[in-house]
Scaffold this motif. Structure first.
Motif, PDB file in Angstrom:
ATOM      1  N   ILE A 133      18.782 -37.625  23.773  1.00 55.72           N
ATOM      2  CA  ILE A 133      17.988 -38.634  23.067  1.00 55.72           C
ATOM      3  C   ILE A 133      16.510 -38.302  23.224  1.00 55.72           C
ATOM      4  N   PHE A 135      13.298 -39.545  23.687  1.00 51.91           N
ATOM      5  CA  PHE A 135      12.439 -40.664  24.035  1.00 51.91           C
ATOM      6  C   PHE A 135      10.987 -40.242  23.797  1.00 51.91           C
ATOM      7  N   MET A 159      11.980 -44.612  21.285  1.00 46.85           N
ATOM      8  CA  MET A 159      12.592 -43.356  20.852  1.00 46.85           C
ATOM      9  C   MET A 159      11.932 -42.828  19.585  1.00 46.85           C
ATOM     10  N   SER A 171      19.289 -41.013  18.187  1.00 49.67           N
ATOM     11  CA  SER A 171      18.569 -42.288  18.173  1.00 49.67           C
ATOM     12  C   SER A 171      18.773 -43.021  16.850  1.00 49.67           C
ATOM     13  N   ALA A 203      12.169 -47.567  17.869  1.00 52.26           N
ATOM     14  CA  ALA A 203      12.000 -46.172  17.493  1.00 52.26           C
ATOM     15  C   ALA A 203      10.915 -46.031  16.439  1.00 52.26           C
TER      16      ALA A 203
END
Length: 217
Positions: A32, A34, A62, A70, A214
């Protein structure tokens, strides 16, 4: 439970069977992307917001890249009736977000129109925000902002229609002298957040910060 035997929870990345309170396995978690944004520091998100409205601070958990894990997590939350995903995303957020001695006064969520809320059955931001509220001991208000018009999801709109946000939102109560943290799922053009931010700023001597799950980059 019996249901767990027949319908086990599976990792959104690799489809392995995982514990019921997880979204992804340990290996996929490492994939993922981040953002590593810091709430008080300059970032790509803050620069984008500053072009649209006066902003104090901001945080994105994210990156929302095409075909990314994500993106799949957010879509599971919004469109696959996995409301509990919001709680897990909030727990990830608390591990990275530190308000220090400058906590906002109130968490405010971007609302769904009542028709869309009925269609989806829940607002994808509510569990996320309520989990953060409990952790940080900051109150939330899901009803301060009202969405006046029904529209299809931002992700399904072309760029021209994403910009058409005039009169989309209004305040249900006037507030003044508050630091509001606006919470949304994905920052795309930023026009939704900007429209709401200006409503809050016009309401009184308020400050606005932003938190998103995100950012689309």
């Amino acid at each position: 439970m019996i249901l767990d035997l027949f319908f086990p929870n599976r990792c959104l990345g690799c489809n392995r069977i995982i514990e019921g309170n997880l979204l992804v396995c340990t290996l996929c978690f490492e994939q993922i992307h981040f953002t590593h944004h810091r709430y008080f520091e300059n970032s790509y998100l803050k620069e984008k917001c500053k072009l649209l409205f006066p902003i104090e601070h901001c945080f994105s958990l994210m990156q929302f890249e095409k075909e990314s894990l994500s993106r799949k997590i957010i879509h599971e939350l919004k469109y696959k009736s996995r409301e509990k995903t919001g709680k897990i995303l909030a727990e990830w957020t608390t591990e990275k977000l530190d308000f220090k001695d400058e906590k906002p006064d109130l968490f405010v969520t971007v609302p769904l129109h009542s028709k869309k809320l009925k269609e989806r059955g829940y607002n994808q931001l509510h569990v996320f925000t309520e989990t953060l509220s409990e952790f940080y001991k900051i109150p939330f208000d899901h009803h301060l902002i009202k969405r006046n018009h029904y529209s299809k999801a931002q992700a399904l709109k072309d760029k021209k229609h994403r910009l058409e946000t005039e009169n989309t939102f209004s305040m249900t109560t006037n507030i003044s002298g508050k630091h509001i943290l606006l919470i949304d799922d994905v920052f795309t053009t930023g026009n939704t957040l900007a429209t709401i931010a200006w409503e809050i700023l016009k309401s009184g001597n308020n400050k606005v910060s932003v938190l998103v799950m995100a950012i689309d980059i």
